[in-house]
Design an enzyme around this catalytic site. Structure first.
Site, short mmCIF file in Angstrom:
data_model
loop_
_atom_site.label_atom_id
_atom_site.label_comp_id
_atom_site.label_asym_id
_atom_site.label_seq_id
_atom_site.Cartn_x
_atom_site.Cartn_y
_atom_site.Cartn_z
CG PHE A 1 -2.56 5.72 13.50
CD1 PHE A 1 -2.03 4.96 14.36
CD2 PHE A 1 -3.13 6.68 13.10
CE1 PHE A 1 -1.45 6.14 14.81
CE2 PHE A 1 -2.40 7.92 13.05
CZ PHE A 1 -1.51 7.73 14.08
CG ASP B 1 -5.95 -6.23 6.70
OD1 ASP B 1 -6.03 -6.11 7.67
OD2 ASP B 1 -7.15 -5.49 5.81
CG ASN C 1 0.11 -0.03 2.88
OD1 ASN C 1 1.10 0.71 2.82
ND2 ASN C 1 -0.49 -1.36 3.59
#
Ligand code: FMN
Length: 411
Positions: free
Chosen positions: A333, A287, A217
């Protein structure tokens, strides 16, 4: 919304004493950095320092006159009593570079020059950056002097090892201007986290599909590193578990544990857990990972379509939430695209967090790869506060808020 103050160093007063080591050539850059951060900088040069750095460069960059040793007793400035005025004006005194000679002068408490006299008169944090040839540094006389100064409350910043100007290699190098500036910013910050152990995760993770391809990411680690910097400036010992990034800012002062995949990050976090008192989970952890990672590069020939089977990665925050001691604080977060508050509150509960910082990653000027951020801080009792600005300023406000909520464990 609590807007963060622009430039926390705005108007902060730094007295820089430059002494006669070759590393004095780095001080114009240091002054430039301090002034850029908003500091007011007064400079004292020893007579020897004037041989290594031009007073005009320093006065131009500081926007002020440069003080010299002989100003202590000059008729021209005597009415100002420069050593008292400068000592009362300064919020911190930095000696960079500090020669072996000046370390001896300061340790003896001599006041026959402006530097020594100001040092005795000052009642503010002092940071000393010794820089010299390794043998001079290691000489028992120098070591004794530095020990004496540390014993009287000065912070002595260990010189780095490396190539020295005298042609030798060893300990004795002055840190770089960026690092000296960081130490000065720390000296200007109230030390309300002194000695606390803070573990921060930052950056992305990479889940390799084969030796050359991965899922990741756009996280740069900037927000996590800003949280780490904020804690370090308040006196914390900071360990950063850092995903694979080109760090967007200095890692000075941090212990860095590199981690590439989510599994590596989990191992690094869990092995640091007994050490940590505050854990900030700012990394953007993937994930999912490939169920099977190919040993060799997957070729495109003969494959119109490929499917990748993914399996879930461990939820590190939840694991920490379950494993943490009652005296440990866990701050998470959440990067959300919709239903921000509801998702964040449910995450707070599910993962056993003490507070959560949520950002809308679709909003402009917020989230991944941005220098700025807008965050909402949600605590366990549901209280909610917003911060917006440069990530470094947002991080400082978040620490202020956490301190205000009495969330710091006792050392
Ligand atoms: C080329 C040169 C480089 C020097 N570099 C250093 C140095 O890096 N550290 C140091 O402690 N002294 C160094 N010295 C010696 C100091 O300049 C000398 O001890 C001087 O008296 C220091 O005065 P001050 O402490 O008042 O600035 C150097 C001397 C020369 C000639």
């Amino acid at each position: 919304m609590a807007l963060t103050a622009a430039g926390f160093c705005e108007g902060r007063r730094v007295l820089l004493c430059v002494t006669g080591g070759i590393a004095a050539y780095k001080t114009p850059e240091l002054v430039r950095r301090l002034v850029k951060a908003g500091c007011e900088v007064e400079v004292i040069l020893t007579r020897a320092a004037e041989k290594f750095v031009a007073p005009l460069a320093l006065s131009t960059l500081s926007g002020r006159r440069v003080w010299r040793e002989e100003d202590l007793l000059s008729e021209e400035h005597g009415f100002e009593i420069p050593h008292i005025r400068l000592a009362e004006w300064a919020e911190t005194v930095a000696v960079a570079p500090c020669t072996a000679n000046t370390a001896a002068v300061l340790a003896q408490g001599r006041a026959d020059g402006l530097t020594g006299a100001v040092f005795l008169a000052a009642r503010v944090p002092v940071v000393i950056f010794p820089a010299m040839n390794t043998h001079m540094l290691e000489h028992p006389a120098t070591q004794e002097n530095l020990k004496t100064l540390a014993g009287r409350g000065a912070r002595i910043v260990e010189p780095a090892a490396g190539a020295l100007a005298c042609g030798e290699a060893g300990r004795g190098r002055m840190p770089e201007p960026e690092e000296i500036a960081e130490e000065i910013f720390r000296a200007l910050t109230p030390q309300d986290m002194e000695g606390l152990h803070v573990l921060v995760t930052a950056g992305p993770t990479r889940e390799y599909l084969d030796p050359v391809r991965f899922i990741s990411n756009p996280s740069t680690g900037r927000m996590g590193l800003a949280m780490a910097r904020g804690a370090w400036r308040r006196g914390a010992e900071v360990r950063v578990v850092l995903g694979p990034v080109d760090p967007p800012c200095s890692l000075y002062g941090f212990e860095v544990l590199p981690a590439v995949s989510a599994l590596e990050m989990r191992d690094a976090v869990m092995s640091s857990l007994p050490w940590a008192q505050i854990i900030v989970k700012a990394a953007a952890v993937g994930d999912y990972r490939a169920k099977k990672r190919a040993e060799r590069k997957v070729k495109r020939e003969g494959r119109e379509e490929v499917s990748i089977e993914l399996v879930q990665n461990p939820d590190i925050a939840a694991e920490v939430g379950r494993a943490k001691r009652p005296d440990q604080i866990l701050i998470g977060f959440a990067a959300e695209t919709d239903d921000l508050l509801r998702n964040a509150r449910s995450k707070l509960e599910r993962k056993g967090l003490d507070a959560i910082l949520v950002n809308d990653v679709l909003a402009s000027g917020s989230g991944f790869a941005s220098e700025t951020n807008t965050l909402r801080l949600i605590g366990r009792s549901g209280e909610d506060e917003s911060f917006s600005g440069l990530k470094e300023d947002v991080a400082r406000s978040v620490w202020d808020s956490l301190a205000g909520r009495g969330l710091f464990p006792r050392c």
